[in-house]
Write a protein that holds these residues in place. Structure first.
Motif, PDB file in Angstrom:
ATOM      1  N   ASP A  56     131.885  11.976  60.177  1.00 58.33           N
ATOM      2  CA  ASP A  56     133.103  11.868  59.801  1.00 58.33           C
ATOM      3  C   ASP A  56     133.549  13.203  58.324  1.00 58.33           C
ATOM      4  OD1 ASP A  56     135.707   8.764  60.467  1.00 58.33           O
ATOM      5  OD2 ASP A  56     134.870  10.751  62.214  1.00 58.33           O
ATOM      6  N   ALA A  57     133.621  14.153  59.135  1.00 52.43           N
ATOM      7  CA  ALA A  57     134.179  15.050  58.328  1.00 52.43           C
ATOM      8  C   ALA A  57     134.937  15.027  57.437  1.00 52.43           C
ATOM      9  CB  ALA A  57     134.722  16.643  58.620  1.00 52.43           C
TER      10      ALA A  57
ATOM     11  N   CYS B 145     132.686  26.293  64.625  1.00 54.67           N
ATOM     12  CA  CYS B 145     132.599  25.460  65.801  1.00 54.67           C
ATOM     13  C   CYS B 145     132.271  25.981  66.687  1.00 54.67           C
ATOM     14  CB  CYS B 145     134.565  25.290  66.355  1.00 54.67           C
ATOM     15  SG  CYS B 145     134.609  23.972  66.626  1.00 54.67           S
TER      16      CYS B 145
ATOM     17  N   ASN C 182     129.638  18.013  60.176  1.00 57.44           N
ATOM     18  CA  ASN C 182     130.779  17.968  61.162  1.00 57.44           C
ATOM     19  C   ASN C 182     129.636  16.819  62.346  1.00 57.44           C
ATOM     20  OD1 ASN C 182     133.245  16.769  62.842  1.00 57.44           O
ATOM     21  ND2 ASN C 182     134.322  18.883  62.177  1.00 57.44           N
TER      22      ASN C 182
ATOM     23  N   ASP D  57     130.567  21.764  63.359  1.00 59.98           N
ATOM     24  CA  ASP D  57     130.282  22.139  61.891  1.00 59.98           C
ATOM     25  C   ASP D  57     130.404  23.442  61.722  1.00 59.98           C
ATOM     26  OD1 ASP D  57     127.969  22.125  62.557  1.00 59.98           O
ATOM     27  OD2 ASP D  57     127.524  21.403  60.595  1.00 59.98           O
TER      28      ASP D  57
ATOM     29  N   CYS E  47     126.829  13.399  62.323  1.00 63.32           N
ATOM     30  CA  CYS E  47     126.585  13.435  61.182  1.00 63.32           C
ATOM     31  C   CYS E  47     124.708  13.929  61.032  1.00 63.32           C
ATOM     32  CB  CYS E  47     127.250  14.281  59.546  1.00 63.32           C
ATOM     33  SG  CYS E  47     128.671  14.525  60.217  1.00 63.32           S
TER      34      CYS E  47
ATOM     35  N   ASN F  82     126.679  12.932  63.951  1.00 62.71           N
ATOM     36  CA  ASN F  82     127.365  13.676  62.854  1.00 62.71           C
ATOM     37  C   ASN F  82     128.560  12.349  62.233  1.00 62.71           C
ATOM     38  OD1 ASN F  82     126.607  16.028  62.059  1.00 62.71           O
ATOM     39  ND2 ASN F  82     127.793  16.838  63.986  1.00 62.71           N
TER      40      ASN F  82
ATOM     41  N   SER G  69     128.553  12.676  54.132  1.00 63.57           N
ATOM     42  CA  SER G  69     128.381  14.010  54.168  1.00 63.57           C
ATOM     43  C   SER G  69     127.732  14.806  53.793  1.00 63.57           C
ATOM     44  CB  SER G  69     129.235  14.609  54.869  1.00 63.57           C
ATOM     45  OG  SER G  69     130.149  14.643  54.466  1.00 63.57           O
TER      46      SER G  69
END
Lengths: 135, 369
Positions: free
Chosen positions: B312-313, B12, B326, B351, B259, B310, B319
């Motif tokens: 949503d993870a 991160c 992320n 990310d 993202c 970005n 994605s």
């Protein structure tokens, strides 16, 4: 947001209530002619966003609610509803959902699904993040 | 592809900055350290780890000419790092804050830097030769909430700030000892230090990233309500435009929670539009085509407004195929020395990737460059 500006000066509750009453008569006649989308547009226009007076907000919500409940065909509604109404409609949908009333929630969720498709998550974000212009 | 380089450095990344020739990269891997990587024989290698802060480093800026790195951290302090031999030597800057520092930026002349903080203040720091000491001067009682982003006007005097009270403000930061008299030109020449020049009240929710166009004529900032605001003719009668978009909000001018970088540009009439997501494999809509005689100023501004959004993870289907996985939270324009045009920029995000984007060779964008 449609019609916010004209209410900046007229931020006094009595004047707003009077306007809403006038709007209300117009909406009733539109609904009698089955012009549901026109009725919804009229209800959304000039919503009392800036005032803190709950009476004004409730009075306008009652009209918007009537117009929302009168809508039968959601797809047809969106084909004639301009994007400028999306943000304000989203706010009223959340107000409708907060009532907890079964038929209201059903109708609001149906419209919410289509509105999210059309206007995207940004529209929901604008509705949730705005604590100043509430409905 | 618009993404020309993708590097995964850490789990991160909170922020990053480049050295002038882009051979070195500094970033914070979401802890109290700053890692410096260099390109050695085609590979990025970790050269230095700067350990002096006690808490997360929230801002890094690398001055191009003086080759100094300034860092700001949640531990309420800043350090100016100077390369002496092969060591980075820190100098503590006491900001006199009682809350976390959130962002930091060198001014274009690199004799001052600004720190935005959670203490509702902005610190303007400058070097005092006789004491060998960085002095922090505060702009107090102007913000009603945390200052999330700062941006310097090319004239070295004006500073724009974005705050979680939703406002964007512009201040004069004239400091007698470092700013020469002749630099006081333009309409705000007589303003004193800390004087508020303009308050923009467009957003009803938190505002985040703020940027000037390279020409200094246009200002852009983003709101947490999926809006971006463009302000032309900053001065007594600014022209403001709000652009609402349909996706998740931006975290900095051009980068956010979706993202993917977003590109905005102004058309011939100066009306700003969302053009496209940069990272899409196949761009389905290339954005509306506007006249080709795009003015230089807009082209330049466009260059700086590279936008990464970005996703949503947890939304894996969306994605996939995107460069970032992320939220992107930091964007740095990579201008070429000697050219005022910016066509490249780099983004980093939660990310842990640093991505370099290039907007040249994109047929549908070339008319705006």
């Amino acid at each position: 947001m449609a019609g916010t500006e004209e209410f900046v000066e007229a931020d006094n509750a009595e004047a707003i209530i009077n306007r809403i009453e006038q709007k209300s008569r117009k909406i009733e006649s539109l609904l009698k002619q089955y012009k549901t989308v026109e009725a919804l547009k009229t209800a959304l226009e000039g919503s009392p966003l800036n005032t803190k007076d709950e009476r004004c907000k409730s009075a306008n919500w009652i009209m918007v609610h009537r117009a929302i409940m009168a809508i039968k065909d959601v797809d047809a509604m969106f084909s004639s509803l301009d994007p400028e109404y999306y943000d304000i409609l989203m706010k009223y949908l959340y107000r409708g959902l907060s009532t907890g009333d079964r038929p209201t929630c059903d109708q609001c969720l149906r419209i919410h699904e289509k509105l999210t498709e059309k206007a995207g998550l940004g529209c929901i974000l604008r509705c949730l993040a705005d604590t100043v212009n509430t409905v | 592809m618009a993404a020309v380089e993708v590097h995964k450095f850490a789990k991160c990344i909170t922020c990053h900055a480049w050295s002038r020739d882009r051979s070195m990269l500094a970033f914070c891997p979401n802890n109290n350290e700053v890692h410096i990587y260099a390109l050695l024989q085609g590979k990025w290698e970790k050269l230095h780890v700067l350990q002096k802060h006690d808490q997360i480093v929230s801002g890094i800026d690398w001055s191009a000419r003086a080759n100094k790195i300034v860092t700001a951290s949640h531990d309420r302090n800043s350090y100016v790092w100077n390369l002496e031999g092969s060591e980075w030597v820190p100098t503590l800057v006491i900001l006199r804050l009682n809350r976390a520092a959130l962002c930091v930026k060198w001014n274009p002349r690199e004799n001052k830097f600004a720190v935005g903080s959670g203490a509702k203040t902005v610190c303007i720091c400058y070097y005092e030769q006789e004491n060998n000491w960085w002095v922090s001067k505060l702009i107090r009682k102007r913000h009603d909430s945390s200052v999330t982003s700062v941006a310097w006007h090319p004239n070295n005097i004006l500073l724009a700030t974005a705050s979680t009270d939703g406002k964007c403000r512009i201040f004069s930061t004239f400091i007698k000892v470092v700013d020469a008299k002749e630099s006081r030109t333009g309409p705000f020449a007589d303003s004193k230090f800390g004087e508020q020049i303009l308050q923009l009240d467009l957003s009803f929710s938190w505002s985040f990233g703020v940027r000037w166009s390279p020409s200094g004529n246009t200002l852009a900032y983003v709101g947490h309500s999926s809006m971006i605001y463009f302000v032309d003719d900053v001065g007594p009668s600014p022209l403001a435009q709000n652009v609402a978009f349909r996706d998740l909000p931006l975290r900095d001018v051009g980068v956010g929670f979706d993202c993917n970088p977003m590109v905005f540009a102004a058309d011939l009439h100066g009306i700003w539009h969302f053009i496209k997501f940069l990272g899409e494999r196949k761009t389905t809509s290339s954005g509306p085509k506007y006249g080709s005689q795009f003015s230089e100023a807009f082209g330049k501004l466009y260059g700086q407004q590279k936008h990464g959004l970005n996703n949503d993870a947890n939304e894996h289907s969306r994605s996939r195929g995107r460069v970032h996985e992320n939220c992107i939270n930091c964007i740095v324009p990579l201008g070429e020395p000697g050219s005022s045009k910016v066509t490249r920029f780099s983004t980093s995000g939660l990310d842990g990737k640093v991505v370099v984007w290039d907007m040249e060779n994109q047929a549908d964008l070339s008319e705006y460059l």
